[in-house]
Design a protein around this motif. Structure first.
Motif, PDB file in Angstrom:
ATOM      1  N   PHE A 139       2.626  10.417   9.738  1.00  0.00           N
ATOM      2  CA  PHE A 139       3.974  10.376   9.172  1.00  0.00           C
ATOM      3  C   PHE A 139       3.903  10.275   7.655  1.00  0.00           C
ATOM      4  CE2 PHE A 139       4.347   8.515  13.425  1.00  0.00           C
ATOM      5  CZ  PHE A 139       5.368   9.278  13.956  1.00  0.00           C
ATOM      6  N   HIS A 140       4.952  10.747   7.026  1.00  0.00           N
ATOM      7  CA  HIS A 140       5.058  10.579   5.579  1.00  0.00           C
ATOM      8  C   HIS A 140       5.293   9.100   5.292  1.00  0.00           C
ATOM      9  CE1 HIS A 140       6.567  10.887   1.452  1.00  0.00           C
ATOM     10  NE2 HIS A 140       5.963  12.057   1.421  1.00  0.00           N
ATOM     11  N   GLU A 141       4.781   8.634   4.154  1.00  0.00           N
ATOM     12  CA  GLU A 141       4.842   7.202   3.868  1.00  0.00           C
ATOM     13  C   GLU A 141       6.268   6.672   3.743  1.00  0.00           C
ATOM     14  OE1 GLU A 141       4.218   5.625  -0.288  1.00  0.00           O
ATOM     15  OE2 GLU A 141       2.939   7.388  -0.367  1.00  0.00           O
ATOM     16  N   SER A 142       7.216   7.498   3.321  1.00  0.00           N
ATOM     17  CA  SER A 142       8.596   7.013   3.207  1.00  0.00           C
ATOM     18  C   SER A 142       9.170   6.667   4.576  1.00  0.00           C
ATOM     19  CB  SER A 142       9.477   8.071   2.519  1.00  0.00           C
ATOM     20  OG  SER A 142       9.457   9.294   3.236  1.00  0.00           O
TER      21      SER A 142
ATOM     22  N   ASN B 199      10.231   1.281  -7.670  1.00  0.00           N
ATOM     23  CA  ASN B 199       9.084   1.316  -6.777  1.00  0.00           C
ATOM     24  C   ASN B 199       9.325   2.132  -5.518  1.00  0.00           C
ATOM     25  OD1 ASN B 199       7.365  -0.698  -4.488  1.00  0.00           O
ATOM     26  ND2 ASN B 199       6.317   0.354  -6.158  1.00  0.00           N
ATOM     27  N   ALA B 200      10.602   2.492  -5.242  1.00  0.00           N
ATOM     28  CA  ALA B 200      10.894   3.317  -4.069  1.00  0.00           C
ATOM     29  C   ALA B 200      10.268   4.705  -4.263  1.00  0.00           C
ATOM     30  CB  ALA B 200      12.406   3.439  -3.876  1.00  0.00           C
ATOM     31  N   TYR B 201       9.961   5.364  -3.147  1.00  0.00           N
ATOM     32  CA  TYR B 201       9.279   6.659  -3.220  1.00  0.00           C
ATOM     33  C   TYR B 201      10.102   7.713  -3.961  1.00  0.00           C
ATOM     34  CZ  TYR B 201       6.715  10.811  -1.826  1.00  0.00           C
ATOM     35  OH  TYR B 201       5.988  11.966  -1.843  1.00  0.00           O
ATOM     36  N   PRO B 202       9.489   8.462  -4.861  1.00  0.00           N
ATOM     37  CA  PRO B 202       8.129   8.320  -5.380  1.00  0.00           C
ATOM     38  C   PRO B 202       8.072   7.233  -6.450  1.00  0.00           C
ATOM     39  CG  PRO B 202       9.177  10.209  -6.388  1.00  0.00           C
ATOM     40  CD  PRO B 202      10.173   9.652  -5.406  1.00  0.00           C
ATOM     41  N   ALA B 203       7.127   6.346  -6.346  1.00  0.00           N
ATOM     42  CA  ALA B 203       7.072   5.169  -7.218  1.00  0.00           C
ATOM     43  C   ALA B 203       6.851   5.548  -8.679  1.00  0.00           C
ATOM     44  CB  ALA B 203       5.958   4.235  -6.754  1.00  0.00           C
ATOM     45  N   GLN B 204       7.594   4.856  -9.556  1.00  0.00           N
ATOM     46  CA  GLN B 204       7.391   4.981 -10.996  1.00  0.00           C
ATOM     47  C   GLN B 204       6.501   3.865 -11.515  1.00  0.00           C
ATOM     48  OE1 GLN B 204      11.971   5.444 -11.225  1.00  0.00           O
ATOM     49  NE2 GLN B 204      11.219   6.135 -13.208  1.00  0.00           N
ATOM     50  N   VAL B 205       6.288   2.850 -10.678  1.00  0.00           N
ATOM     51  CA  VAL B 205       5.431   1.723 -11.042  1.00  0.00           C
ATOM     52  C   VAL B 205       4.956   1.043  -9.768  1.00  0.00           C
ATOM     53  CG1 VAL B 205       7.366   0.095 -11.203  1.00  0.00           C
ATOM     54  CG2 VAL B 205       5.263  -0.366 -12.483  1.00  0.00           C
ATOM     55  N   PHE B 206       3.736   0.530  -9.783  1.00  0.00           N
ATOM     56  CA  PHE B 206       3.184  -0.241  -8.679  1.00  0.00           C
ATOM     57  C   PHE B 206       3.177  -1.717  -9.059  1.00  0.00           C
ATOM     58  CE2 PHE B 206       0.517   3.794  -8.106  1.00  0.00           C
ATOM     59  CZ  PHE B 206       1.405   4.330  -7.189  1.00  0.00           C
ATOM     60  N   MET B 207       3.375  -2.585  -8.085  1.00  0.00           N
ATOM     61  CA  MET B 207       3.383  -4.018  -8.391  1.00  0.00           C
ATOM     62  C   MET B 207       1.985  -4.579  -8.628  1.00  0.00           C
ATOM     63  SD  MET B 207       4.126  -6.070  -4.835  1.00  0.00           S
ATOM     64  CE  MET B 207       5.760  -5.398  -4.598  1.00  0.00           C
ATOM     65  N   GLY B 208       0.981  -3.974  -8.010  1.00  0.00           N
ATOM     66  CA  GLY B 208      -0.373  -4.469  -8.168  1.00  0.00           C
ATOM     67  C   GLY B 208      -0.543  -5.847  -7.535  1.00  0.00           C
ATOM     68  N   ASP B 209      -1.732  -6.404  -7.690  1.00  0.00           N
ATOM     69  CA  ASP B 209      -1.978  -7.748  -7.164  1.00  0.00           C
ATOM     70  C   ASP B 209      -1.179  -8.790  -7.929  1.00  0.00           C
ATOM     71  OD1 ASP B 209      -3.742  -6.467  -5.541  1.00  0.00           O
ATOM     72  OD2 ASP B 209      -5.434  -7.787  -5.926  1.00  0.00           O
ATOM     73  N   THR B 210      -0.786  -8.459  -9.155  1.00  0.00           N
ATOM     74  CA  THR B 210       0.061  -9.369  -9.936  1.00  0.00           C
ATOM     75  C   THR B 210       1.323  -9.706  -9.168  1.00  0.00           C
ATOM     76  OG1 THR B 210      -0.750  -8.312 -11.958  1.00  0.00           O
ATOM     77  CG2 THR B 210       1.192  -9.718 -12.170  1.00  0.00           C
ATOM     78  N   GLY B 211       1.849  -8.719  -8.464  1.00  0.00           N
ATOM     79  CA  GLY B 211       3.069  -8.935  -7.695  1.00  0.00           C
ATOM     80  C   GLY B 211       2.823  -9.389  -6.275  1.00  0.00           C
TER      81      GLY B 211
ATOM     82  N   GLY C 228       0.793  -1.211   0.000  1.00  0.00           N
ATOM     83  CA  GLY C 228       0.000   0.000   0.000  1.00  0.00           C
ATOM     84  C   GLY C 228       0.833   1.272   0.000  1.00  0.00           C
ATOM     85  N   MET C 229       2.148   1.112   0.108  1.00  0.00           N
ATOM     86  CA  MET C 229       3.048   2.261   0.096  1.00  0.00           C
ATOM     87  C   MET C 229       4.239   1.948  -0.801  1.00  0.00           C
ATOM     88  SD  MET C 229       3.148   3.571   4.039  1.00  0.00           S
ATOM     89  CE  MET C 229       1.663   4.114   4.875  1.00  0.00           C
ATOM     90  N   ASP C 230       4.866   2.986  -1.305  1.00  0.00           N
ATOM     91  CA  ASP C 230       5.987   2.812  -2.224  1.00  0.00           C
ATOM     92  C   ASP C 230       7.132   2.061  -1.553  1.00  0.00           C
ATOM     93  OD1 ASP C 230       4.405   4.307  -3.849  1.00  0.00           O
ATOM     94  OD2 ASP C 230       5.626   6.125  -3.782  1.00  0.00           O
TER      95      ASP C 230
END
Length: 423
Positions: free
Chosen positions: A396-399, A297-309, A236-238
């Motif tokens: 807190f910030h997500e990172s 995927n590290a903040y800020p994410a360029q791609v999300f893994m989704g449920d596929t991952g 749910g977070m980067d």
């Protein structure tokens, strides 16, 4: 594939060909190849997804206060992870190994299940994705396949550890000379004691062994489903799920290696599992894929893994632990996943219970638990009462949340390894 080629060349004394027989060499080479492949595939995958305008459905700002920043970020990044695992394993693994085959089947099966969920979310614009019952059926099915394969395959055997007391009071651990089917699994913190599923079913009398295998298959289904869903909730977070899973992967790799080495298994007084060394190759590919994926995927994410991952990751962790008879260590090793799932269960069940009494009472500010730490006061439901409204004192910030969860995962992984000695 390369393993068999170089083993053939070794028969003709080709210099350097023998090194491919060393599991350490193949495992580390797999890790490097997987890491580089995930970085290479990731860049091209992101460009392709952006070109086709395939991105995450806009996140609910009431859940994710940083969702605006992530508009248009490609998803289905789990495809990068799956490719980065399977290709190095096919190149460097012993493909006739039953454990390696099961791990690959798990990866493809749950990867496809997660892909269908992401496909529905993106292309059909349905935020709910694949219906929950279909997800459960898919997870139960792969658990059933793995459990039955371990029961039916003649190659899925182990050599139990036997403790011998010498006259000079020195304890020596040996392993049985013959490998055999076994329903035993490691119990953390208990020395010289393993849980035997057949003994749990002793009330079945002469059918206790058959009943024990049924219990084992059921346990496999539960573990695969639980860990897979836990990883899904943790995503749910980067960088959150990828980082935690990489740490879990390192611990699993160590456990698989010592379980496959008869001397280390004897020293640690654990079961020796012939053939499980190929799991080290697979897990190294898994770790490399996780680290390589975090490049994007590290903040800020360029791609999300989704449920596929995320579904695939949880399934891989669960099946690996089951194969090496360490599934009872998962509540410690995957403590983050466990707490994420538990927080959702507590939140939903408590809210339903209070709603019957005409009250809207929630325990946490938000769930899964990582969302609790970033929820702003302005985003809380004014009609609800929160039992832990003052925890944390400020969002807190997500990172920061992500890194702290990584630290907790490292501590839990270390505790899991320590259980091999603290018994």
């Amino acid at each position: 594939m390369l393993y068999y080629i170089f083993r053939f060349l070794d028969q003709y004394d080709i210099p350097g060909a023998h090194i491919w027989s060393y599991i350490s060499f193949r495992a580390l080479l797999t890790l490097i190849l997987s890491l580089l492949l995930s970085a290479w595939v990731g860049e091209r995958f992101i460009k392709f997804m952006k070109r086709k305008n395939i991105s995450e459905v806009q996140r609910d700002p009431s859940i994710d206060p940083f969702g605006v920043e992530k508009k248009g970020v490609p998803t289905m990044g789990g495809i990068i992870i799956i490719i980065s695992i399977l290709v190095p394993v096919i190149l460097l693994g012993r493909m006739r190994n039953i454990y390696l085959i099961l791990m690959m089947i798990t990866t493809v099966w749950l990867g496809f299940l997660g892909f269908m969920d992401d496909y529905i979310k993106i292309f059909r614009r349905n935020k709910e994705g694949l219906k929950g019952k279909y997800k459960i059926v898919g997870q139960v099915s792969i658990g059933l396949i793995v459990g039955l394969a371990l029961y039916l395959s003649p190659d899925a055997v182990m050599r139990e550890n036997v403790v011998l007391e010498k006259q000079n009071q020195v304890t020596v651990v040996k392993h049985k000379s013959e490998a055999e089917k076994s329903l035993k699994t490691t119990i953390p913190f208990l020395k010289n004691h393993n849980l035997d599923y057949s003994e749990v079913m002793a009330f079945c009398g002469k059918y206790k062994t058959a009943a024990g295998w049924i219990l084992f298959v059921v346990m496999t289904i539960i573990v695969v489903t639980a860990v897979s869903n836990g990883a899904n909730l943790n995503d749910g977070m980067d960088g959150m799920c990828a980082g935690n899973s990489a740490v879990v992967g390192v611990a699993l790799g160590i456990l698989a290696y010592v379980s496959s080495h008869i001397e280390y298994a004897a020293y640690l007084n654990i079961m020796y599992i012939p053939g499980s060394e190929e799991l080290v190759v697979f897990i190294c590919a898994f770790i490399g894929a996780m680290i390589g994926f975090m490049w994007y995927n590290a903040y800020p994410a360029q791609v999300f893994m989704g449920d596929t991952g995320s579904l695939t990751i949880g399934g891989i962790i669960a099946v690996c632990a089951i194969i090496i008879h360490k599934e009872l260590l998962l509540p410690i090793l995957c403590g983050i996943f466990f707490v994420e799932s538990l927080s959702v269960i507590i939140q939903t069940q408590w809210f339903k219970l209070q709603k019957r009494k005409g009250r809207r009472v929630r325990v946490f500010r938000a769930t899964p638990i990582h969302d609790n730490f970033r929820k702003l006061d302005s985003q809380l439901d004014a009609t609800s009462t929160y039992l832990l409204k003052k925890w944390p004192h400020r969002p807190f910030h997500e990172s920061k949340i992500t890194v702290r969860f990584w630290i907790i995962s490292i501590i839990l992984a270390a505790m899991t390894i320590i259980t091999l000695k603290v018994r």
